[in-house]
Design an enzyme around this catalytic site. Structure first.
Site, PDB file in Angstrom:
ATOM      1  N   LYS A   1       0.830  -1.197   0.000  1.00 21.72           N
ATOM      2  CA  LYS A   1       0.000   0.000   0.000  1.00 21.72           C
ATOM      3  C   LYS A   1       0.860   1.240   0.000  1.00 21.72           C
ATOM      4  O   LYS A   1       1.922   1.276   0.618  1.00 21.72           O
ATOM      5  CB  LYS A   1      -0.849  -0.046   1.290  1.00 21.72           C
ATOM      6  CG  LYS A   1      -1.942   0.965   1.370  1.00 21.72           C
ATOM      7  CD  LYS A   1      -3.224   0.476   0.763  1.00 21.72           C
ATOM      8  CE  LYS A   1      -4.273   1.559   0.685  1.00 21.72           C
ATOM      9  NZ  LYS A   1      -4.003   2.538  -0.364  1.00 21.72           N
TER      10      LYS A   1
ATOM     11  N   LYS B   1       5.090   2.600  -2.940  1.00 25.31           N
ATOM     12  CA  LYS B   1       4.884   4.016  -3.269  1.00 25.31           C
ATOM     13  C   LYS B   1       5.069   4.185  -4.761  1.00 25.31           C
ATOM     14  O   LYS B   1       5.824   3.441  -5.387  1.00 25.31           O
ATOM     15  CB  LYS B   1       5.910   4.888  -2.528  1.00 25.31           C
ATOM     16  CG  LYS B   1       5.502   6.340  -2.431  1.00 25.31           C
ATOM     17  CD  LYS B   1       4.503   6.516  -1.325  1.00 25.31           C
ATOM     18  CE  LYS B   1       4.193   7.951  -1.023  1.00 25.31           C
ATOM     19  NZ  LYS B   1       3.575   8.085   0.296  1.00 25.31           N
TER      20      LYS B   1
ATOM     21  N   THR C   1      -5.518  12.360   6.960  1.00 26.80           N
ATOM     22  CA  THR C   1      -4.138  12.543   7.442  1.00 26.80           C
ATOM     23  C   THR C   1      -4.077  13.731   8.408  1.00 26.80           C
ATOM     24  O   THR C   1      -3.453  13.652   9.478  1.00 26.80           O
ATOM     25  CB  THR C   1      -3.163  12.715   6.265  1.00 26.80           C
ATOM     26  OG1 THR C   1      -3.430  11.701   5.297  1.00 26.80           O
ATOM     27  CG2 THR C   1      -1.721  12.594   6.709  1.00 26.80           C
TER      28      THR C   1
ATOM     29  N   ASN D   1      -3.363  19.471   1.329  1.00 28.34           N
ATOM     30  CA  ASN D   1      -4.446  18.709   1.960  1.00 28.34           C
ATOM     31  C   ASN D   1      -4.145  18.392   3.434  1.00 28.34           C
ATOM     32  O   ASN D   1      -4.986  18.598   4.303  1.00 28.34           O
ATOM     33  CB  ASN D   1      -4.682  17.414   1.171  1.00 28.34           C
ATOM     34  CG  ASN D   1      -5.808  16.601   1.773  1.00 28.34           C
ATOM     35  OD1 ASN D   1      -6.854  17.151   2.132  1.00 28.34           O
ATOM     36  ND2 ASN D   1      -5.605  15.316   1.919  1.00 28.34           N
TER      37      ASN D   1
END
Ligand code: GLU
Length: 475
Positions: free
Chosen positions: A70, A106, A194, A233
């Site tokens: 992931k 990644k 996050t 973000n």
């Protein structure tokens, strides 16, 4: 600015090696865990604006001790193999630390997303997805990308759709990527996850007097001076939640084109609006503008939140950082050299592998939701409400039968009678993850004198878990 001493990749490896050296791992296991299993580089062409443009993309798989692997996909001109591999390694340690059952990966595409319009970006993204799919580098069971710098819900929806077209018979196709919009199989609360995780992490730090004491902090989050570097973000949501919900004072925001300072606290939404309409922070009336943005990392504050790119705190500025606590919302914002300087100076660092794990944690919930084909809470919500109603009605009956006439506090009944929706469940799962993982890290930090900081403790917890998996794998 002084030259940056160690590369991001070296920094991650050095921090890992330091922690692994404190453990007694089986011979050869340290290296097996540290090295990146594979990195795929692809160069593909897309016909745009009357000519073929060649793009370079990467997908690195650091560790497959758990599958799927992931990690996000980054769109930036700075993307390179070293960076992607370091980020993939961090994903492995992050997932292990917060106990999400994934290996680390990644990806990145060397592109300036602002240089292309939406249609063009869609074509490029779909083409990249095709290349990844051909090598099982996007797949619900093997490799599940997610948003990262320069990508978001839109790109994830394109990837999910491109994958579905290539695999129309895969009932789990939606789970090939996370961070999708809700209408395309996403989950409530993923966009801000996050930043929310950074907030929950800080709240947890503030619950531990011994950690606070080490940082030279006391009291509550309310009124604490916070510097945020990067209002993307992650930085935006962290700053917004901390200022609006915890009443912390965001006294400085650093962006590409400079810094805004205001000792009374910056209105984060207003600043974001200004950035959206003008493209930068210059000219914002809610604070003093300073052109030397990164210089403002050295301003006095209680908490520093680097939330943009790697290596912004390095050997050249670490001596001048005045924050008492640094919480790494970005991946790798502190180099290994800077880490040692800050440690010596008694500055507490809440490490990236923990602090920014909120994104992958909620990605995990989204993946589970996609595989189970049902939204969180759908089966239980009304049942939960019915049981709450039973209890309230019974209390009211007893109250009138016995003439005790008790009254429930205002708002209690409504709140108690409302079953949890998806967003509440996501927040509860995230909060639990952040609290429990912090406790594990802290336990290792406080109980082993050789473990000098939270980062090393985080690595020790992660490496222990990964090595347990390797020990039971037939290698
Ligand atoms: N890109 C995010 C990270 O670095 C999220 C990864 C994910 O959700 O898989 O943690």
């Amino acid at each position: 600015m002084a030259a940056r001493q160690s590369s991001f990749r070296d920094s991650v490896d050095r921090m890992f090696t330091h922690a692994a050296g404190l453990m007694s791992l089986a011979p050869g296991l340290e290296e097996k865990i540290r090295v990146c299993n594979s990195t795929y580089t692809v160069r593909f062409g897309v016909r745009l604006r009357g000519q073929i443009h060649t793009f370079t993309g990467y997908r690195s798989v650091h560790s497959e001790h758990m599958e799927p692997v992931k990690g996000g996909i980054r769109y930036s001109l700075d993307v390179n193999q070293d960076e992607v591999e370091a980020l993939a390694a961090l994903m492995t340690y992050k997932c292990a630390l917060v106990e999400v059952p994934f290996g680390g990966s990644k990806g990145g595409l060397c592109i300036d997303p602002r240089a292309w319009n939406e249609d063009e970006l869609e074509r490029i993204t779909r083409r990249f997805t095709y290349e990844l799919s051909r090598r099982n580098l996007i797949s619900p069971s093997q490799n599940v990308p997610a948003p990262d710098m320069g990508t978001g819900e839109r790109e994830m929806a394109w990837m999910a759709d491109a994958y579905k077209r290539l695999h129309p018979d895969d009932i789990n196709a939606k789970a090939c990527v996370t961070g999708k919009p809700r209408h395309a199989g996403g989950i409530d609360g993923r966009v801000e996850a996050t930043g929310r995780g950074v907030q929950y992490a800080l709240r947890e730090v503030f619950r531990h007097d011994d950690v606070m004491k080490r940082a030279g902090l006391e009291g509550a989050l309310a009124g604490k001076r916070v510097i945020v570097q990067g209002l993307g973000n992650v930085g935006y949501h962290a700053a917004q939640f901390l200022s609006c919900e915890d009443k912390a004072l965001v006294t400085c925001v650093i962006e590409r084109d400079g810094a805004i300072l205001n000792p009374q606290g910056i209105n984060i939404d207003a600043l974001r609006g200004h950035i959206r309409s003008t493209g930068g922070i210059k000219g914002f009336v809610g604070g003093e503008y300073r052109e030397n943005g990164l210089g403002a990392l050295e301003e006095a504050c209680d908490i520093l939140i680097p939330a943009a790119i790697e290596s912004v705190i390095h050997e050249g500025n670490a001596e001048r950082i005045q924050a008492k606590l640094i919480i790494e919302a970005a991946n790798g914002p502190v180099t290994a050299d800077a880490d040692e300087i800050l440690k010596r100076r008694g500055i507490v660092i809440v490490p990236d592998m923990y602090a920014n794990a909120g994104g992958v944690t909620v990605s995990y919930f989204e993946w589970v939701k996609n595989l189970s084909q049902i939204s969180l809470g759908r089966l239980e919500r009304r049942h939960e409400e019915a049981r709450a109603r039973l209890l309230i009605e019974e209390l009211e009956r007893i109250s009138s039968d016995t003439g005790t006439n008790f009254e429930l506090a205002r708002g209690f009944k409504e709140a108690f009678l409302t079953g949890a929706d998806e967003l509440e469940l996501v927040r509860s799962g995230l909060d639990d993850t952040m609290r429990e993982s912090f406790k594990k890290m802290k336990e290792v930090w406080m109980s082993n004198p050789k473990v000098e900081d939270l980062r090393t403790a985080g690595y020790v917890v992660a490496i222990r878990r990964i090595s347990n998996v390797y020990n039971s794998l037939g290698l």
